[in-house]
Design a protein around this motif. Structure first.
Motif, PDB file in Angstrom:
ATOM      1  N   GLN A 183      47.583  39.033  28.885  1.00 15.97           N
ATOM      2  CA  GLN A 183      49.015  39.283  28.958  1.00 15.97           C
ATOM      3  C   GLN A 183      49.364  40.673  28.417  1.00 15.97           C
ATOM      4  OE1 GLN A 183      51.608  38.384  30.293  1.00 15.97           O
ATOM      5  NE2 GLN A 183      53.370  38.847  28.996  1.00 15.97           N
ATOM      6  N   GLU A 184      48.696  41.056  27.354  1.00 13.73           N
ATOM      7  CA  GLU A 184      48.992  42.332  26.705  1.00 13.73           C
ATOM      8  C   GLU A 184      48.342  43.519  27.423  1.00 13.73           C
ATOM      9  OE1 GLU A 184      47.414  41.525  22.890  1.00 13.73           O
ATOM     10  OE2 GLU A 184      49.034  40.183  22.282  1.00 13.73           O
ATOM     11  N   SER A 185      47.232  43.286  28.135  1.00  9.11           N
ATOM     12  CA  SER A 185      46.441  44.391  28.672  1.00  9.11           C
ATOM     13  C   SER A 185      46.809  44.797  30.089  1.00  9.11           C
ATOM     14  CB  SER A 185      44.951  44.027  28.644  1.00  9.11           C
ATOM     15  OG  SER A 185      44.514  43.750  27.335  1.00  9.11           O
ATOM     16  N   LEU A 186      47.303  43.864  30.892  1.00  7.55           N
ATOM     17  CA  LEU A 186      47.560  44.153  32.299  1.00  7.55           C
ATOM     18  C   LEU A 186      48.992  44.648  32.506  1.00  7.55           C
ATOM     19  CD1 LEU A 186      45.663  41.143  33.872  1.00  7.55           C
ATOM     20  CD2 LEU A 186      45.014  43.560  33.977  1.00  7.55           C
ATOM     21  N   PRO A 187      49.232  45.423  33.560  1.00 15.00           N
ATOM     22  CA  PRO A 187      50.569  45.977  33.805  1.00 15.00           C
ATOM     23  C   PRO A 187      51.633  44.888  33.898  1.00 15.00           C
ATOM     24  CG  PRO A 187      48.945  46.991  35.259  1.00 15.00           C
ATOM     25  CD  PRO A 187      48.251  45.866  34.565  1.00 15.00           C
ATOM     26  N   VAL A 188      52.854  45.244  33.540  1.00 15.75           N
ATOM     27  CA  VAL A 188      53.938  44.255  33.527  1.00 15.75           C
ATOM     28  C   VAL A 188      54.237  43.734  34.922  1.00 15.75           C
ATOM     29  CG1 VAL A 188      55.002  45.141  31.427  1.00 15.75           C
ATOM     30  CG2 VAL A 188      55.639  46.141  33.630  1.00 15.75           C
ATOM     31  N   ASP A 189      53.921  44.517  35.961  1.00 13.65           N
ATOM     32  CA  ASP A 189      54.180  44.098  37.335  1.00 13.65           C
ATOM     33  C   ASP A 189      52.912  43.635  38.038  1.00 13.65           C
ATOM     34  OD1 ASP A 189      52.921  46.537  37.480  1.00 13.65           O
ATOM     35  OD2 ASP A 189      54.203  47.323  39.079  1.00 13.65           O
ATOM     36  N   GLN A 245      51.541  42.641  42.625  1.00 21.46           N
ATOM     37  CA  GLN A 245      50.521  43.299  43.434  1.00 21.46           C
ATOM     38  C   GLN A 245      49.579  42.287  44.109  1.00 21.46           C
ATOM     39  OE1 GLN A 245      48.745  46.393  40.894  1.00 21.46           O
ATOM     40  NE2 GLN A 245      50.663  46.403  39.773  1.00 21.46           N
ATOM     41  N   ALA A 246      49.752  41.005  43.807  1.00 15.32           N
ATOM     42  CA  ALA A 246      48.922  39.971  44.425  1.00 15.32           C
ATOM     43  C   ALA A 246      49.502  39.560  45.775  1.00 15.32           C
ATOM     44  CB  ALA A 246      48.835  38.750  43.504  1.00 15.32           C
ATOM     45  N   GLN A 247      48.633  39.151  46.668  1.00 17.71           N
ATOM     46  CA  GLN A 247      49.062  38.632  47.967  1.00 17.71           C
ATOM     47  C   GLN A 247      49.412  37.159  47.807  1.00 17.71           C
ATOM     48  OE1 GLN A 247      46.085  39.046  51.010  1.00 17.71           O
ATOM     49  NE2 GLN A 247      47.398  38.300  52.639  1.00 17.71           N
ATOM     50  N   VAL A 248      50.598  36.751  48.256  1.00 16.17           N
ATOM     51  CA  VAL A 248      51.062  35.371  48.109  1.00 16.17           C
ATOM     52  C   VAL A 248      50.989  34.665  49.452  1.00 16.17           C
ATOM     53  CG1 VAL A 248      52.951  33.861  47.398  1.00 16.17           C
ATOM     54  CG2 VAL A 248      52.600  36.040  46.225  1.00 16.17           C
ATOM     55  N   LEU A 249      50.272  33.532  49.495  1.00 17.08           N
ATOM     56  CA  LEU A 249      50.106  32.753  50.712  1.00 17.08           C
ATOM     57  C   LEU A 249      50.526  31.310  50.481  1.00 17.08           C
ATOM     58  CD1 LEU A 249      46.564  34.006  51.818  1.00 17.08           C
ATOM     59  CD2 LEU A 249      48.787  34.898  52.541  1.00 17.08           C
ATOM     60  N   PRO A 300      50.855  31.764  27.816  1.00 17.30           N
ATOM     61  CA  PRO A 300      51.085  32.702  26.708  1.00 17.30           C
ATOM     62  C   PRO A 300      52.534  33.185  26.695  1.00 17.30           C
ATOM     63  CG  PRO A 300      49.094  33.261  27.905  1.00 17.30           C
ATOM     64  CD  PRO A 300      49.786  32.221  28.716  1.00 17.30           C
ATOM     65  N   PRO A 301      53.059  33.536  25.544  1.00 13.68           N
ATOM     66  CA  PRO A 301      54.423  34.060  25.463  1.00 13.68           C
ATOM     67  C   PRO A 301      54.619  35.243  26.401  1.00 13.68           C
ATOM     68  CG  PRO A 301      53.575  33.614  23.269  1.00 13.68           C
ATOM     69  CD  PRO A 301      52.423  33.430  24.211  1.00 13.68           C
ATOM     70  N   GLY A 302      55.693  35.203  27.174  1.00  9.68           N
ATOM     71  CA  GLY A 302      56.002  36.291  28.092  1.00  9.68           C
ATOM     72  C   GLY A 302      55.352  36.176  29.455  1.00  9.68           C
ATOM     73  N   MET A 303      54.486  35.197  29.656  1.00  7.22           N
ATOM     74  CA  MET A 303      53.784  35.042  30.933  1.00  7.22           C
ATOM     75  C   MET A 303      54.411  33.916  31.742  1.00  7.22           C
ATOM     76  SD  MET A 303      49.704  34.327  31.686  1.00  7.22           S
ATOM     77  CE  MET A 303      49.166  35.913  31.046  1.00  7.22           C
ATOM     78  N   ASN A 304      54.668  34.182  33.037  1.00  3.05           N
ATOM     79  CA  ASN A 304      55.135  33.122  33.916  1.00  3.05           C
ATOM     80  C   ASN A 304      53.984  32.611  34.775  1.00  3.05           C
ATOM     81  OD1 ASN A 304      54.829  34.936  36.144  1.00  3.05           O
ATOM     82  ND2 ASN A 304      56.925  35.712  35.834  1.00  3.05           N
ATOM     83  N   ALA A 305      54.247  31.563  35.549  1.00  2.00           N
ATOM     84  CA  ALA A 305      53.175  30.915  36.309  1.00  2.00           C
ATOM     85  C   ALA A 305      52.597  31.832  37.376  1.00  2.00           C
ATOM     86  CB  ALA A 305      53.697  29.626  36.944  1.00  2.00           C
ATOM     87  N   LYS A 306      53.441  32.633  38.020  1.00  2.00           N
ATOM     88  CA  LYS A 306      52.929  33.527  39.058  1.00  2.00           C
ATOM     89  C   LYS A 306      51.999  34.577  38.457  1.00  2.00           C
ATOM     90  CE  LYS A 306      54.296  36.669  42.768  1.00  2.00           C
ATOM     91  NZ  LYS A 306      55.420  37.382  43.432  1.00  2.00           N
ATOM     92  N   ARG A 307      52.383  35.132  37.309  1.00  2.00           N
ATOM     93  CA  ARG A 307      51.526  36.120  36.658  1.00  2.00           C
ATOM     94  C   ARG A 307      50.210  35.484  36.230  1.00  2.00           C
ATOM     95  NH1 ARG A 307      51.767  41.061  34.149  1.00  2.00           N
ATOM     96  NH2 ARG A 307      50.575  41.349  32.229  1.00  2.00           N
ATOM     97  N   ALA A 308      50.296  34.257  35.707  1.00  2.00           N
ATOM     98  CA  ALA A 308      49.084  33.563  35.260  1.00  2.00           C
ATOM     99  C   ALA A 308      48.099  33.397  36.404  1.00  2.00           C
ATOM    100  CB  ALA A 308      49.442  32.204  34.668  1.00  2.00           C
TER     101      ALA A 308
END
Length: 324
Positions: free
Chosen positions: A285-291, A295-299, A114-122
């Motif tokens: 994309q529109e509903s969740l916080p921009v950051d 807040q996700a754990q990356v492994l 979606p517009p404005g979304m990067n792979a990590k956010r997805a």
């Protein structure tokens, strides 16, 4: 060559290890994707540990979702460099999935980021967040509104549950979060929960009808918990059922349905039509916080093996993102 988490069958046991594989082994579809991020879901954990009948073909690369960049395409909708995401369609179960540096998919399974979304956010959202949004949309379609009373979310510290708490609270609902991990109560409150419900309250054998508590619910547990929730749902309420962590059997009665008009809404995120997928992801994309992704754990891929065991043991909370 590329690195992947490969599951192999040895007798009745599943062996998970990192392997170097050849691109020519990727034969699923007409689009080759460089996987930038994947996630660790409950279904992935069952596959990796061998504790659930998830894998249908061996060997298997698990990972039921991923987001990345197109490396090659024979599909008319995608070109090299396009950013895409995939959830469901049997990937990670019947077809090699996203816990790898590269993946092959049918173009019809993919959607553009979606517009404005990067792979990590997805992938911080992932299948879990997508399922949570479909649950919210199903409750709304059933006519459930914030003015009707509180909504319950079970398994609230998990991937689906935690995102559902955020989404429902953001939509104006009074959210009651059920969990067996009271130490995370403050965290759930920070996500928007108005009350914390001990899991044990919902694990007892239900009566055919109990006191009316919930206008609606998002249930990730199933089994006796779901039967209990149905018996406590208010007149003309609805329950979105999207998980089975507590079992697949549903021993209940017709009483909630014929005396209170309760609706049981099944959530199928695996084979959802493309148009509805795109709409749900845009709303996420529109509903969740921009950051949200921060807040996700990356492994790493290697860490995902131990993390799968931790997930099933209830040691993780929220979303786990895998960076190949």
């Amino acid at each position: 060559m590329f690195t992947a988490l490969l599951l192999e069958e040895s007798g009745k046991h599943t062996q998970a290890s990192l392997q170097r594989l050849n691109e020519h082994q990727l034969t699923t579809g007409d689009v080759l994707v460089k996987v930038d991020y994947s996630t660790l879901n409950y279904k992935d954990a069952l596959a990796i540990t061998g504790k659930g009948r998830i894998v249908r073909q061996w060997p298997m690369v698990p990972g039921i979702d991923y987001a990345g960049t197109v490396l090659a395409s024979d599909h008319p909708d995608y070109r090299i460099g396009d950013e895409v995401l995939l959830t469901g369609w049997g990937v990670g179960e019947q077809y090699w999935g996203g816990l790898a540096e590269k993946a092959s998919a049918k173009g019809d399974w993919l959607i553009p980021l979606p517009p404005g979304m990067n792979a990590k956010r997805a992938m911080a959202i992932g299948t879990a967040g997508f399922t949570a949004m479909l649950s919210l949309m199903a409750l709304e379609h059933a006519g459930i509104t914030p003015s009707q009373g509180p909504v319950l979310v079970t398994g609230a510290t998990g991937g689906v549950g935690s995102v559902a708490v955020r989404l429902l609270a953001g939509a104006g609902f009074e959210v009651h979060a059920a969990t067996g991990r009271p130490e995370h109560g403050d965290w759930l409150t920070s996500l928007g929960a108005a009350a914390i419900i001990p899991r044990a309250e919902l694990d007892a054998e239900p009566a055919p009808l109990e006191s009316q508590r919930w206008a609606g619910a998002v249930d990730t547990v199933g089994g006796r918990t779901l039967a209990k929730i149905l018996s406590q749902t208010r007149m003309d309420g609805a329950v979105a059922a999207c998980g089975l962590a507590g079992g697949v059997a549903l021993n209940t009665t017709v009483m909630p349905f014929i005396l209170r008009g309760v609706q049981l809404l099944g959530i199928n995120s695996v084979y959802m039509p493309k148009e509805k997928r795109i709409g749900a992801w845009q709303r996420l994309q529109e509903s969740l916080p921009v950051d949200f992704e921060d807040q996700a754990q990356v492994l790493t891929l290697e860490q995902s093996i131990e993390a799968a065991r931790d997930l099933l043991a209830g040691k993780l909370r929220g979303r786990v993102v895998i960076q190949p």
